[in-house]
Scaffold this active site. Sequence first.
Site, PDB file in Angstrom:
ATOM      1  N   MET A 167      -8.885   8.053  -0.400  1.00 57.64           N
ATOM      2  CA  MET A 167      -9.827   8.401   0.567  1.00 57.64           C
ATOM      3  C   MET A 167     -10.513   9.779   0.238  1.00 57.64           C
ATOM      4  SD  MET A 167      -7.895   7.085   3.807  1.00 57.64           S
ATOM      5  CE  MET A 167      -6.708   5.701   3.827  1.00 57.64           C
ATOM      6  N   ASP A 202      -4.681   3.753  -2.158  1.00 57.25           N
ATOM      7  CA  ASP A 202      -5.765   3.906  -1.339  1.00 57.25           C
ATOM      8  C   ASP A 202      -6.449   5.470  -1.371  1.00 57.25           C
ATOM      9  OD1 ASP A 202      -5.929   1.691   0.558  1.00 57.25           O
ATOM     10  OD2 ASP A 202      -3.954   2.218   1.145  1.00 57.25           O
ATOM     11  N   MET A 232     -12.221   4.289  -1.102  1.00 56.56           N
ATOM     12  CA  MET A 232     -12.733   4.565   0.146  1.00 56.56           C
ATOM     13  C   MET A 232     -13.528   5.621  -0.021  1.00 56.56           C
ATOM     14  SD  MET A 232      -9.697   3.071   2.852  1.00 56.56           S
ATOM     15  CE  MET A 232      -8.372   3.214   1.647  1.00 56.56           C
ATOM     16  N   GLY A 236      -0.988   1.692   9.305  1.00 55.02           N
ATOM     17  CA  GLY A 236      -0.338   1.581  10.504  1.00 55.02           C
ATOM     18  C   GLY A 236      -1.085   0.939  11.720  1.00 55.02           C
ATOM     19  N   ASP A 251      -6.520  -6.480   3.960  1.00 59.50           N
ATOM     20  CA  ASP A 251      -5.787  -5.147   4.258  1.00 59.50           C
ATOM     21  C   ASP A 251      -5.982  -4.472   5.435  1.00 59.50           C
ATOM     22  OD1 ASP A 251      -4.882  -2.486   3.557  1.00 59.50           O
ATOM     23  OD2 ASP A 251      -6.818  -1.926   2.288  1.00 59.50           O
ATOM     24  N   GLY A 252      -4.738  -4.420   5.942  1.00 57.05           N
ATOM     25  CA  GLY A 252      -4.699  -3.662   7.424  1.00 57.05           C
ATOM     26  C   GLY A 252      -4.156  -4.471   8.438  1.00 57.05           C
ATOM     27  N   HIS A 271      -0.922  -1.372  -4.195  1.00 59.05           N
ATOM     28  CA  HIS A 271      -2.318  -0.949  -3.703  1.00 59.05           C
ATOM     29  C   HIS A 271      -2.455   0.453  -3.205  1.00 59.05           C
ATOM     30  CE1 HIS A 271      -5.951  -2.061  -1.315  1.00 59.05           C
ATOM     31  NE2 HIS A 271      -5.590  -1.129  -0.368  1.00 59.05           N
ATOM     32  N   MET A 303     -11.511  -6.060   4.924  1.00 59.26           N
ATOM     33  CA  MET A 303     -10.544  -4.929   5.782  1.00 59.26           C
ATOM     34  C   MET A 303     -10.325  -5.858   6.912  1.00 59.26           C
ATOM     35  SD  MET A 303     -10.073  -2.547   3.927  1.00 59.26           S
ATOM     36  CE  MET A 303      -8.960  -1.831   5.085  1.00 59.26           C
ATOM     37  N   PHE A 328      -6.706   4.601   7.879  1.00 61.81           N
ATOM     38  CA  PHE A 328      -5.595   5.030   8.245  1.00 61.81           C
ATOM     39  C   PHE A 328      -4.356   3.813   8.083  1.00 61.81           C
ATOM     40  CE2 PHE A 328      -8.128   7.620  10.469  1.00 61.81           C
ATOM     41  CZ  PHE A 328      -7.701   8.970  10.332  1.00 61.81           C
ATOM     42  N   HIS A 379      -8.114   1.047  -4.024  1.00 62.76           N
ATOM     43  CA  HIS A 379      -9.107   0.860  -3.104  1.00 62.76           C
ATOM     44  C   HIS A 379      -9.825   2.144  -3.007  1.00 62.76           C
ATOM     45  CE1 HIS A 379      -9.507  -0.257   1.697  1.00 62.76           C
ATOM     46  NE2 HIS A 379     -10.721  -0.143   0.793  1.00 62.76           N
ATOM     47  N   SER A 433       0.807  -1.105  -0.098  1.00 66.11           N
ATOM     48  CA  SER A 433      -0.004  -0.002  -0.150  1.00 66.11           C
ATOM     49  C   SER A 433       0.988   1.335   0.141  1.00 66.11           C
ATOM     50  CB  SER A 433      -0.780   0.234   1.151  1.00 66.11           C
ATOM     51  OG  SER A 433      -1.467   1.384   1.602  1.00 66.11           O
TER      52      SER A 433
HETATM   53  O1  LIG Z   1      -6.949   0.800   3.309  1.00 70.91           O
HETATM   54  C1  LIG Z   1      -5.990   1.077   4.167  1.00 70.91           C
HETATM   55  C2  LIG Z   1      -6.438   1.859   5.344  1.00 70.91           C
HETATM   56  O2  LIG Z   1      -7.852   2.070   5.066  1.00 70.91           O
HETATM   57  C3  LIG Z   1      -4.697   0.847   3.817  1.00 70.91           C
HETATM   58  O3  LIG Z   1      -4.373  -0.141   2.745  1.00 70.91           O
HETATM   59  C4  LIG Z   1      -3.806  -0.233   4.888  1.00 70.91           C
HETATM   60  O4  LIG Z   1      -4.245   0.258   6.236  1.00 70.91           O
HETATM   61  C5  LIG Z   1      -2.372  -0.632   4.951  1.00 70.91           C
HETATM   62  O5  LIG Z   1      -1.897  -0.028   5.729  1.00 70.91           O
HETATM   63  P1  LIG Z   1      -0.898  -0.999   6.822  1.00 70.91           P
HETATM   64  O6  LIG Z   1      -0.454  -2.177   6.385  1.00 70.91           O
HETATM   65  O7  LIG Z   1      -0.048  -0.093   7.346  1.00 70.91           O
HETATM   66  O8  LIG Z   1      -1.871  -1.509   7.932  1.00 70.91           O
HETATM   67 FE   LIG Z   2      -6.384  -0.192   1.437  1.00 74.55          FE
END
Ligand SMILES: O=C(CO)[C@H](O)[C@H](O)COP(=O)(O)O
Ligand SMILES: [Fe+2]
Length: 249
Positions: free
Chosen positions: A39, A37, A78, A177, A203-204, A35, A169, A175, A76, A10
């Site tokens: 938003m 993102d 959002m 991290g 993802d996440g 990937h 998800m 966000f 992605h 990402s």
């Molecule tokens: O869609 C996302 C957040 O909404 C990001 O793709 C995801 O959080 C990736 O970041 P990390 O791997 O640091 O969690």
């Molecule tokens: Fe994402």
Amino acid sequence: MSPPAIIAPSILSADFAALGKACSDTIEQGASWLHIDIMDGHFVPNMTFGAPVVTKIRPHVKRPSSAHGTGTFDCHMMIAEPKKWVKDFQKAGCDLYCFHYEAAISSTAAETPADHSESKTSPKDMIRYVHEQSMLAGIAIKPDTPVDVLWDILDNQTQEEVPDMVLVMTVHPGFGGQKFMASELPKVAALRQRYPTLNIEVDGGLSEATIDQAADAGANVIVAGSAVFGAKDPADVIAKLRDAVEKRR
Ligand SMILES: O=C(CO)[C@H](O)[C@H](O)COP(=O)(O)O
Ligand SMILES: [Fe+2]
């Protein structure tokens, strides 16, 4: 046999001041997809960027030579009005347009009746529309959305309305991290049991510490932002994520 491992860093965690190079570097380091993102500050409480940035980074990464191939731009979305932006992202170089189920089913605050008809849609309409614009279609669900809303969509016999990928998800979107939510993995397992060949993305919070659980559940498309871009040796992290998925196939 489940589908091959696809590692999709990402770029949310990349150096935005040198985004083109960050994108080409991560592909050279062994990534399959990027990937991306998107938003809008409405669907999620954060904003990133829109199609003009995708247009600028596209020349830094060779287009995939086949569907799902290396260099796929996995966008992605959002965003509250996913239908409105399909054509812009296609023109910008998106290969896979992954919208949120929750956005597709909810009415949107449009300024005019014309806007409204452009932006309100159903998941099946959205998938068909994305396919008509020559992109792969993905459908994403947030942690609060039960997986069984997808059965009707995935069991559809009309091929143009069947998604090419489902994104589960594993954090609340908005966000990078954040902490991985293992509570979402039964959704992945249920999807894998019903659809052995489906591309299932998580993802996440994915990292070397969480990949085994996700791969055990059946995920094959692995998004990792902070774990890849924050690593001393991103190529090593990408290889480890890939191996974890491949050894379970
Ligand atoms: O869609 C996302 C957040 O909404 C990001 O793709 C995801 O959080 C990736 O970041 P990390 O791997 O640091 O969690
Ligand atoms: Fe994402």
